[in-house]
Design a protein around this motif. Structure first.
Motif, mmCIF file in Angstrom:
data_model
loop_
_atom_site.group_PDB
_atom_site.id
_atom_site.type_symbol
_atom_site.label_atom_id
_atom_site.label_comp_id
_atom_site.label_asym_id
_atom_site.label_seq_id
_atom_site.Cartn_x
_atom_site.Cartn_y
_atom_site.Cartn_z
ATOM 1 N N ILE A 1 39.655 -73.771 -16.291
ATOM 2 C CA ILE A 1 39.282 -74.695 -15.213
ATOM 3 C C ILE A 1 37.891 -75.146 -15.223
ATOM 4 O O ILE A 1 37.431 -76.511 -15.356
ATOM 5 C CB ILE A 1 39.841 -74.600 -13.704
ATOM 6 N N GLU A 2 37.010 -74.073 -15.486
ATOM 7 C CA GLU A 2 35.607 -74.212 -15.622
ATOM 8 C C GLU A 2 35.158 -75.281 -16.955
ATOM 9 O O GLU A 2 34.438 -76.096 -16.676
ATOM 10 C CB GLU A 2 34.937 -73.024 -15.532
ATOM 11 N N TYR A 3 35.955 -74.778 -17.963
ATOM 12 C CA TYR A 3 35.822 -75.542 -19.236
ATOM 13 C C TYR A 3 36.114 -77.087 -18.849
ATOM 14 O O TYR A 3 35.424 -78.014 -19.456
ATOM 15 C CB TYR A 3 36.735 -75.014 -20.396
ATOM 16 N N LEU A 4 37.311 -77.218 -18.230
ATOM 17 C CA LEU A 4 37.606 -78.786 -18.138
ATOM 18 C C LEU A 4 36.600 -79.274 -17.340
ATOM 19 O O LEU A 4 36.491 -80.604 -17.358
ATOM 20 C CB LEU A 4 39.099 -78.721 -17.605
ATOM 21 N N ARG A 5 36.142 -78.758 -16.271
ATOM 22 C CA ARG A 5 35.103 -79.237 -15.192
ATOM 23 C C ARG A 5 33.719 -79.742 -16.114
ATOM 24 O O ARG A 5 33.507 -80.901 -15.967
ATOM 25 C CB ARG A 5 34.725 -78.045 -14.282
ATOM 26 N N LYS A 6 33.438 -78.817 -16.784
ATOM 27 C CA LYS A 6 32.251 -79.116 -17.836
ATOM 28 C C LYS A 6 32.536 -80.655 -18.674
ATOM 29 O O LYS A 6 31.676 -81.198 -18.997
ATOM 30 C CB LYS A 6 31.867 -77.739 -18.618
ATOM 31 N N ASN A 7 33.679 -80.184 -19.266
ATOM 32 C CA ASN A 7 34.052 -81.395 -20.082
ATOM 33 C C ASN A 7 34.316 -82.769 -19.513
ATOM 34 O O ASN A 7 33.767 -83.838 -19.940
ATOM 35 C CB ASN A 7 35.505 -81.237 -20.753
ATOM 36 N N LEU A 8 34.475 -82.800 -18.201
ATOM 37 C CA LEU A 8 34.649 -83.747 -17.419
ATOM 38 C C LEU A 8 33.463 -84.504 -17.013
ATOM 39 O O LEU A 8 33.073 -85.534 -17.286
ATOM 40 C CB LEU A 8 35.515 -83.559 -15.997
ATOM 41 N N ILE A 9 32.414 -83.542 -16.682
ATOM 42 C CA ILE A 9 31.067 -83.934 -16.532
ATOM 43 C C ILE A 9 30.554 -84.537 -17.632
ATOM 44 O O ILE A 9 29.822 -85.783 -18.018
ATOM 45 C CB ILE A 9 30.225 -82.914 -15.797
ATOM 46 N N HIS A 10 30.740 -84.106 -18.934
ATOM 47 C CA HIS A 10 30.143 -84.463 -20.049
ATOM 48 C C HIS A 10 30.845 -86.028 -20.446
ATOM 49 O O HIS A 10 30.085 -86.947 -20.761
ATOM 50 C CB HIS A 10 30.494 -83.514 -21.322
ATOM 51 N N ILE A 11 32.020 -86.182 -20.245
ATOM 52 C CA ILE A 11 32.919 -87.256 -20.494
ATOM 53 C C ILE A 11 32.381 -88.535 -19.662
ATOM 54 O O ILE A 11 32.012 -89.504 -19.879
ATOM 55 C CB ILE A 11 34.225 -87.339 -20.662
ATOM 56 N N GLY A 12 32.324 -87.930 -18.413
ATOM 57 C CA GLY A 12 31.646 -89.178 -17.477
ATOM 58 C C GLY A 12 30.434 -89.387 -17.459
ATOM 59 O O GLY A 12 30.203 -90.537 -17.459
ATOM 60 N N THR B 1 37.541 -90.571 -18.893
ATOM 61 C CA THR B 1 36.902 -90.007 -17.661
ATOM 62 C C THR B 1 38.432 -89.627 -16.445
ATOM 63 O O THR B 1 38.512 -88.452 -16.118
ATOM 64 C CB THR B 1 35.937 -90.701 -16.989
ATOM 65 N N ILE B 2 38.982 -90.702 -16.246
ATOM 66 C CA ILE B 2 40.042 -90.610 -15.544
ATOM 67 C C ILE B 2 41.016 -89.464 -15.918
ATOM 68 O O ILE B 2 41.654 -88.647 -15.212
ATOM 69 C CB ILE B 2 40.742 -91.932 -15.226
ATOM 70 N N GLU B 3 41.369 -89.682 -17.277
ATOM 71 C CA GLU B 3 42.445 -88.710 -17.904
ATOM 72 C C GLU B 3 41.910 -86.980 -17.680
ATOM 73 O O GLU B 3 42.592 -86.289 -17.511
ATOM 74 C CB GLU B 3 42.705 -89.015 -19.334
ATOM 75 N N ALA B 4 40.536 -87.006 -17.948
ATOM 76 C CA ALA B 4 39.705 -85.709 -18.027
ATOM 77 C C ALA B 4 40.058 -85.088 -16.240
ATOM 78 O O ALA B 4 40.320 -84.171 -16.113
ATOM 79 C CB ALA B 4 38.546 -85.798 -18.457
ATOM 80 N N SER B 5 39.826 -86.109 -15.694
ATOM 81 C CA SER B 5 39.759 -85.734 -14.137
ATOM 82 C C SER B 5 41.001 -85.376 -13.630
ATOM 83 O O SER B 5 41.498 -84.485 -12.841
ATOM 84 C CB SER B 5 39.232 -86.836 -13.336
ATOM 85 N N GLN B 6 42.258 -86.298 -14.063
ATOM 86 C CA GLN B 6 43.653 -86.108 -14.016
ATOM 87 C C GLN B 6 44.023 -84.510 -14.274
ATOM 88 O O GLN B 6 44.853 -83.961 -13.829
ATOM 89 C CB GLN B 6 44.385 -86.982 -14.301
ATOM 90 N N GLU B 7 43.514 -84.371 -15.495
ATOM 91 C CA GLU B 7 43.966 -82.807 -16.173
ATOM 92 C C GLU B 7 43.280 -81.618 -15.416
ATOM 93 O O GLU B 7 43.898 -80.854 -15.221
ATOM 94 C CB GLU B 7 43.479 -83.132 -17.635
ATOM 95 N N LEU B 8 42.146 -81.964 -15.141
ATOM 96 C CA LEU B 8 41.392 -80.806 -14.140
ATOM 97 C C LEU B 8 42.046 -80.816 -12.882
ATOM 98 O O LEU B 8 42.448 -79.583 -12.459
ATOM 99 C CB LEU B 8 39.848 -81.292 -14.066
ATOM 100 N N ASP B 9 42.476 -81.817 -12.291
ATOM 101 C CA ASP B 9 43.331 -81.740 -10.941
ATOM 102 C C ASP B 9 44.651 -81.051 -11.089
ATOM 103 O O ASP B 9 44.845 -80.053 -10.410
ATOM 104 C CB ASP B 9 43.354 -83.031 -10.585
ATOM 105 N N TYR B 10 45.350 -81.215 -12.218
ATOM 106 C CA TYR B 10 46.571 -80.753 -12.605
ATOM 107 C C TYR B 10 46.395 -78.817 -12.542
ATOM 108 O O TYR B 10 47.158 -78.296 -12.085
ATOM 109 C CB TYR B 10 47.065 -81.157 -14.119
ATOM 110 N N PHE B 11 45.494 -78.693 -13.426
ATOM 111 C CA PHE B 11 45.207 -77.068 -13.444
ATOM 112 C C PHE B 11 44.855 -76.499 -12.142
ATOM 113 O O PHE B 11 44.857 -75.368 -11.871
ATOM 114 C CB PHE B 11 44.399 -76.898 -14.748
ATOM 115 N N ILE B 12 43.964 -77.333 -11.441
ATOM 116 C CA ILE B 12 43.475 -76.683 -10.135
ATOM 117 C C ILE B 12 44.569 -76.582 -9.400
ATOM 118 O O ILE B 12 44.906 -75.590 -8.800
ATOM 119 C CB ILE B 12 42.284 -77.563 -9.545
ATOM 120 N N PHE B 13 45.608 -77.639 -9.379
ATOM 121 C CA PHE B 13 46.737 -77.191 -8.800
ATOM 122 C C PHE B 13 47.527 -76.152 -9.252
ATOM 123 O O PHE B 13 48.255 -75.581 -8.367
ATOM 124 C CB PHE B 13 47.486 -78.559 -8.636
#
Length: 64
Positions: free
Chosen positions: A18-29, A39-51
């Protein structure tokens, strides 16, 4: 891309991912903009794994 990594990862490993995905989302954004498809896809993936993490930890806490 939604996968079931939560089935093979421990809660701590899931948190690391999740931390890796969060950093990746920030970078992509910052690279493509906050409304970009990647960015939207990365955000959705992060949301999925948080859930998924919340489900796993909830199951662990309920079994105590």
């Amino acid at each position: 891309m939604k996968t079931s990594l939560s089935l093979v990862l421990t809660p701590n490993e899931l948190l690391d991912y999740i931390e890796y995905l969060r950093k990746n989302l920030i970078h992509i954004g910052l690279t493509f903009g906050f409304n970009h498809e990647q960015t939207i896809e990365a955000s959705q993936e992060l949301d999925y794994f948080i859930f998924e993490y919340q489900k796993v930890t909830s199951l662990c806490n309920n079994s105590l």
